[in-house]
Design an enzyme around this catalytic site. Structure first.
Site: not given
Ligand SMILES: Nc1ncnc2c1ncn2[C@@H]1O[C@H](COP(=O)(O)OS(=O)(=O)O)[C@@H](OP(=O)(O)O)[C@H]1O
Ligand SMILES: Nc1ncnc2c1ncn2[C@@H]1O[C@H](COP(=O)(O)OP(=O)(O)O)[C@@H](O)[C@H]1O
Length: 636
Positions: A470, A540
């Protein structure tokens, strides 16, 4: 048949009239179609103590809907109630009362469907005996075992196994004996001292109120004879006086009374008491009953107490005999019957209600769950509907209690879901865990304010929540860079990173996510205490845990930042290729796909990433943080 206010009034009148008379409180439980309604109907009818209005209604309904020709259909007597339940009208348990010249009876009628376990638990917690029905053709079923388990859990020591529909097995002795042997072994394993098995036919009236000539091989009593004569111990644990305060009665400044029902023991005017958990002492000044002042109050009586001194006693406190006070604790070993549709997750906050007190509580550990069929103890990370388990429990505040085996009122509790307010578990406190008893809060002279002052900032927690991809990490990172450049002391806790160390042992099941958030919230709290501006970037996904995190912080210290990006957009971005793998079935429990995300209801800040660039969104956040930072010459 509705449970009208008139019927409640009638019950109250009955109880008053028969006060002091020998009474037996029992519950009936059985699977659907075991014949429970017919049995109870027959018992009420044959003892000729049905209310006239009920009888008239029965005769009318039997002609209209009955399945027994012109004869009365006893099942109809109770099925009206079932129908109301089907329509979702809330009736916990229907209490009926009848009597013979030997004894009065109060019956809690609990329906047989699985989802009514909750009602059964309510009925069981006040009953002295349970009549468990089985169909002679089917014998002991899982449901029978579950009901018996619940009876044992809630302290019922006397059970009657009514082996019903004997007419349909030709009154076969060996069939009855096989069922009786199996059931007696089960009851014994559960610690039920007295299990009496009676072969009967509710429909034909065999062995219900009188011994049946159709089963000459059976030498025991009829059901009614047994209910009239069975000896039940009434002792409720110790003798020390306890009164959980239901409400504080303060009509004017001159009067302060503490009202409630005496849960145990007796007390006289002048006796020394202690108010728990606070521990302040005083003496009883007055005991006021429904008809005026009393010298003494004893278990079961509803009274209002006044004290010689003005103590700060609140609803939920327990007034107890100062010489024999109950224990006070906040950590317990307990047994739990889970009744929630959503599973129990250790670490998730619930409300716990014990006596008249409600406090925050968490199950810290499921020690094992119990297979009701085999009594086997099984490892478990969560509990599903109708599962039973031995657990450890932690409360937000200490409470006065008694082990359930000694006092049902001060040892029995329910858990309540904080969002829906539904009752999700019934349980019994077994004993206090003393692990926390010797751990005291250590005072430290340099406090959060001092640490914050030296850093010239107001510490806070920016809690980012949103789907994977996101934009949480991207935005948090930009915010930190900007704040850091301005000279603020910051730290980012990112899910991916924390999962490499502190939370390396956790996966992505609901229960692991609950624990993941619990730990990181505690860490964030420590960091705020250290004076930092902390950015937490975790999916979360659950409201409940975000609320728990919020509760750890002071007013204005916690800002929930909802990074609001539609699932389709996150999937399109897929920065780590995880959505593709999740869709291909290579990752399970993936948020938004096969694991839920509960969007915030009232976040402080919502960032819509499809409407603005990350940089602009980060700037909005920086400005929000700076708006409550002390002015110290830094320029935004
Ligand atoms: N099954 C599954 N569901 C969601 N996410 C997954 C999963 N497996 C691995 N990942 C990776 O783990 C990151 C999320 O971990 P979090 O500790 O933020 O998750 S949580 O708050 O406990 O739900 C999440 O990172 P972000 O993309 O930065 O959100 C993923 O990269
Ligand atoms: N307005 C925006 N705000 C934040 N990220 C954006 C936006 N538009 C595009 N993106 C892209 O979306 C992706 C978000 O990934 P990330 O920051 O790792 O998300 P998360 O930590 O929630 O998993 C990145 O590749 C980022 O460049």
């Amino acid at each position: 048949m509705t449970v009208t206010p008139e019927r409640h009034a009638a019950l109250a009148a009955y109880l008053r009239k028969h006060e002091g008379r020998d009474q037996l409180r029992f519950i009936t439980c059985g699977s659907v179609d075991d014949g429970k309604s017919t049995l109870l109907g027959r018992l009420l009818y044959d003892t000729k103590l049905l209310f006239d209005d009920q009888l008239a209604a029965l005769a009318r309904d039997s002609k209209r809907h009955g399945t027994q020709g012109d004869a009365l259909d006893f099942a109809l007597l109770l099925d009206g109630l079932e129908a109301e339940r089907e329509q979702g009208i809330t009736i916990d348990v229907a209490y009926r009362f009848f009597g013979t010249d030997k004894r009065g009876f109060i019956v809690a009628d609990c329906p047989g469907h699985e989802q009514y376990t909750r009602n059964m638990a309510t009925g069981a917690s006040t009953a002295e005996l349970a009549v468990v029905l089985v169909d002679a053709r089917k014998g002991v079923l899982t449901q029978t075992r579950r009901h018996t388990w619940i009876c044992a859990l809630f302290g019922i020591r006397h059970v009657v196994l009514a082996v019903n529909k004997m007419d349909l097995v030709d009154y076969d002795r060996s069939r009855f004996e096989a069922i009786a042997a199996e059931y007696t072994a089960l009851a014994y394993a559960l610690g039920i001292a007295d299990a009496t098995c009676i072969p009967l036919s509710a429909l034909c009236g065999d062995n219900v109120t009188a011994r049946s000539p159709r089963m000459p091989w059976y030498e025991g009593p009829s059901l009614l004879e047994h209910l009239e004569t069975v000896r039940v111990e009434r002792a409720t644990g110790g003798t020390g006086f306890r009164l959980p305060v239901q409400w504080v009665n303060r009509p004017d400044h001159g009067f302060r009374g503490y009202a409630g029902t005496v849960a145990q023991g007796r007390i006289a005017v002048g006796a020394e008491i202690v108010a728990l958990p606070g521990g302040r002492r005083s003496r009883i000044a007055r005991i006021i009953g429904p008809d005026g002042d009393l010298e003494v109050a004893a278990a079961g009586q509803a009274v209002t107490l006044t004290l010689a001194d003005e103590l700060d006693i609140a609803r939920g406190d327990v007034i107890a005999d100062a010489a024999h006070p109950p224990q006070v604790a906040d950590q317990f070993a307990c047994r739990l019957l889970w009744m929630g549709d959503a599973p129990l997750l250790p670490g998730r906050p619930y409300w716990l209600k014990i006596g008249a007190r409600t406090v925050g509580a968490q199950v810290t550990e499921i020690r094992h769950k119990i297979d009701v069929n085999t009594q086997a103890e099984l490892a478990a990370k969560r509990l599903e509907l109708n599962e039973v388990a031995q657990c450890n429990l932690s409360l937000d505040q200490p409470v006065a209690f008694e082990p359930y085996a000694e006092n049902r009122t001060l040892g029995g509790f329910i858990l309540i879901d904080r969002q829906s307010n539904a009752t999700v578990a019934g349980g019994t406190l077994d004993f206090a865990l003393r692990r926390a008893g010797n751990v005291h809060w250590q005072h430290i002279d340099v406090d959060k304010a001092a640490r914050a002052t030296i850093k010239g900032q107001k510490p806070c927690c920016l809690w980012f929540t949103g789907l994977s991809g996101s934009g949480k990490s991207t935005i948090a990172n930009l915010v930190e860079r900007r704040l850091h450049a301005l000279g603020y002391h910051t730290y980012i806790l990112d899910g991916d990173n924390v999962r490499h160390g502190l939370n390396r042992d956790l996966g992505f099941t609901d229960e692991d996510r609950v624990e993941n958030i619990r730990r990181v919230a505690e860490v964030a709290k420590l960091m705020v205490d250290a004076g930092l501006i902390v950015l937490v970037s975790f999916i979360s996904p659950f409201r409940s845990e975000r609320r728990m995190a919020r509760a750890l912080f002071g007013e204005g210290e916690f800002l929930e930042v909802f990074v609001d990006t539609p699932l389709a957009e996150c999937e399109r971005r897929d920065p780590k290729g995880l959505y593709r793998r999740a869709r291909a079935g290579q990752i399970s429990n993936f948020t938004g796909i096969d694991s839920p995300y509960e969007a915030p209801e009232a976040p402080e800040i919502t960032l819509r990433t499809v409407e603005a660039e990350a940089g602009a969104l980060a700037q909005r956040l920086v400005e929000r943080v700076l708006s409550f930072e002390p002015a110290h010459g830094r320029e935004a």
